[in-house]
Write an enzyme that holds these catalytic residues in place. Structure first.
Site, mmCIF file in Angstrom:
data_model
loop_
_atom_site.group_PDB
_atom_site.id
_atom_site.type_symbol
_atom_site.label_atom_id
_atom_site.label_comp_id
_atom_site.label_asym_id
_atom_site.label_seq_id
_atom_site.Cartn_x
_atom_site.Cartn_y
_atom_site.Cartn_z
ATOM 1 C CE LYS A 103 -22.153 -5.473 -0.381
ATOM 2 N NZ LYS A 103 -22.477 -6.131 -1.405
ATOM 3 C CE LYS A 141 -14.932 -9.847 4.408
ATOM 4 N NZ LYS A 141 -14.722 -8.838 3.195
ATOM 5 C CE LYS A 182 -12.482 -6.124 -4.409
ATOM 6 N NZ LYS A 182 -13.983 -6.743 -4.592
HETATM 7 P P1 ADP Z 1 -14.470 -7.252 -0.560
HETATM 8 O O1 ADP Z 1 -14.813 -7.302 0.659
HETATM 9 O O2 ADP Z 1 -12.881 -6.967 -0.573
HETATM 10 O O3 ADP Z 1 -15.292 -6.166 -1.493
HETATM 11 P P2 ADP Z 1 -15.650 -9.216 -2.404
HETATM 12 O O4 ADP Z 1 -16.824 -8.984 -1.650
HETATM 13 O O5 ADP Z 1 -15.520 -8.891 -3.754
HETATM 14 O O6 ADP Z 1 -14.568 -8.657 -1.421
HETATM 15 O O7 ADP Z 1 -15.424 -10.751 -2.138
HETATM 16 C C1 ADP Z 1 -15.131 -11.754 -3.138
HETATM 17 C C2 ADP Z 1 -14.941 -13.058 -2.503
HETATM 18 O O8 ADP Z 1 -13.993 -13.139 -1.371
HETATM 19 C C3 ADP Z 1 -16.173 -13.537 -1.686
HETATM 20 O O9 ADP Z 1 -16.268 -15.029 -1.931
HETATM 21 C C4 ADP Z 1 -15.831 -13.153 -0.124
HETATM 22 O O10 ADP Z 1 -16.410 -13.767 0.693
HETATM 23 C C5 ADP Z 1 -14.266 -13.484 -0.326
HETATM 24 N N1 ADP Z 1 -13.488 -12.765 0.594
HETATM 25 C C6 ADP Z 1 -13.578 -11.204 0.419
HETATM 26 N N2 ADP Z 1 -12.637 -10.704 1.625
HETATM 27 C C7 ADP Z 1 -12.157 -11.859 2.366
HETATM 28 C C8 ADP Z 1 -11.522 -11.889 3.488
HETATM 29 N N3 ADP Z 1 -10.925 -11.046 4.098
HETATM 30 N N4 ADP Z 1 -11.343 -13.208 4.126
HETATM 31 C C9 ADP Z 1 -12.046 -14.242 3.469
HETATM 32 N N5 ADP Z 1 -12.693 -14.381 2.446
HETATM 33 C C10 ADP Z 1 -12.832 -13.101 1.617
#
Ligand code: ADP
Ligand code: TRP
Length: 328
Positions: free
Chosen positions: A114, A193, A196
């Site tokens: 991060k 991956k 957001k």
């Molecule tokens: P982002 O990376 O988009 O900010 P978050 O950190 O809010 O997503 O993730 C929320 C949930 O969704 C977590 O359990 C995370 O592991 C899962 N998640 C987010 N992006 C993915 C992805 N590309 N593949 C699998 N799981 C994901």
């Protein structure tokens, strides 16, 4: 009769939900409601590590609640609440921080990742995994559905539970992660991956035009139409396969391998599939959005119903640690 397993997961209100969030954890939570006890919450305290405008946090929190309800979280049978409405979690986080070796935090790669992305290195961001452990342990969770990026945080929660139990007695259930290998890392439109923060998402509730643009923008290679292609190396296939299985999957793979497949055609099909897949959720969303006070009522009731469990665990923790024993 064996008691129901308790399934718990949280999601940050830091933007609109995408296919990665849906397949890795939202869908798992929705499906768990039949046979387990579901605890689902919006982690606004965690989102403070990245969202610093109050109005934005309110907007995202409401958006998260509307999305979860539209996608099938049922507040009548499950627990749905906003993290900060159950303040016991912050008290537990402090207590847990005292059995957490500093080295455990230092090893967490999500903090380093991060910071590398430009998020300010606050103390909150550093101890983020302790608050997450408190979230999980406060509700005595058995299973935690998440994507692979959260695996290490689950290991931290387990380590903290084991450490606490060894020092103070068997207070906490030691949780297990629920990571489905087929959707552990959902790729984004650029093949990295989906996230957001990478601007490569396919949003669940995008407008029809935006969804079409998104899907048509999925990056593919430049092989000729005639070439026989390996579906597993194709980002478009890896997103498409989230929506199909069995015979449909075999047919699509064969189209890749036989040659003659135009990526443009596959993208158009995928767009239609995604649009249809979330049709019911979109309709539900429209209904929910008509009643402005509905969300607040649901979230308030969700916190009231769930707090009891938190109070009970915290009482046991305080008794065990000597924080609640008074002579007078
Ligand atoms: P982002 O990376 O988009 O900010 P978050 O950190 O809010 O997503 O993730 C929320 C949930 O969704 C977590 O359990 C995370 O592991 C899962 N998640 C987010 N992006 C993915 C992805 N590309 N593949 C699998 N799981 C994901
Ligand atoms: N850290 C998780 C994420 O970024 C969100 C989260 C906070 C969480 N508390 C949790 C997930 C408890 C599962 C259980 O996605």
């Amino acid at each position: 009769m064996a008691s129901k397993k308790r399934v718990l997961s949280g999601i940050q209100p830091s933007g609109r939900f995408h296919l990665g969030n849906y397949f890795a954890m939202i869908k798992k939570m929705v499906e768990s409601q039949d046979k387990s006890e579901l605890f689902c919450f919006i982690v606004d305290l965690h989102a403070l590590t990245t969202v610093s405008e109050g109005e934005k946090l309110v907007e995202y929190t409401r958006e998260a609640a509307v999305s979860l309800l539209s996608l099938g979280i049922d507040p009548d049978i499950s627990h749905l609440w906003v993290q900060s409405d159950i303040p016991e979690v912050t008290e537990l986080a402090w207590i847990l921080s005292n059995v957490t070796p500093l080295g455990l935090m230092e090893r967490c790669h999500s903090y380093k990742d991060k910071i590398a992305k430009g998020i300010k290195p606050s103390a909150g961001l550093f101890i983020y995994p302790i608050l997450m452990a408190a979230d999980i342990l406060l509700f005595q969770s058995d299973l935690v559905p998440v994507g692979k990026d959260q695996k290490q945080h689950l290991e931290v929660a387990r380590d903290i539970a084991l450490k606490f139990n060894s020092v103070y007695g068997e207070i906490f259930t030691v949780p297990e992660p629920l990571i489905d290998k087929n959707v552990a890392v959902v790729p984004g439109i650029d093949g990295q991956k989906m996230s957001k923060s990478y601007g490569n998402t396919i949003e669940i509730f995008a407008s029809k035009d935006d969804l079409r643009k998104n899907v048509m923008g999925i990056v593919t290679d430049s092989q000729s139409v005639e070439a026989s292609k390996n579906p597993d190396r194709c980002n478009l296939y890896n997103i498409y396969k989230l929506f199909i299985s069995g015979e449909e999957d075999r047919k699509l793979r064969k189209r890749y391998e036989d040659g003659g497949l135009k990526y443009g055609d596959v993208k158009k099909e995928l767009f239609e599939i995604i649009w249809d897949y979330f049709k019911e959720a979109r309709e539900k969303r429209e209904t929910i959005l008509k009643d402005k006070s509905y969300i607040d009522k649901i979230l308030r009731a969700g916190a009231d119903k769930t707090r009891e469990t938190a109070v009970k665990t915290l009482k046991n923790v305080k008794d065990a640690t000597g924080l609640s024993v008074r002579m007078l």
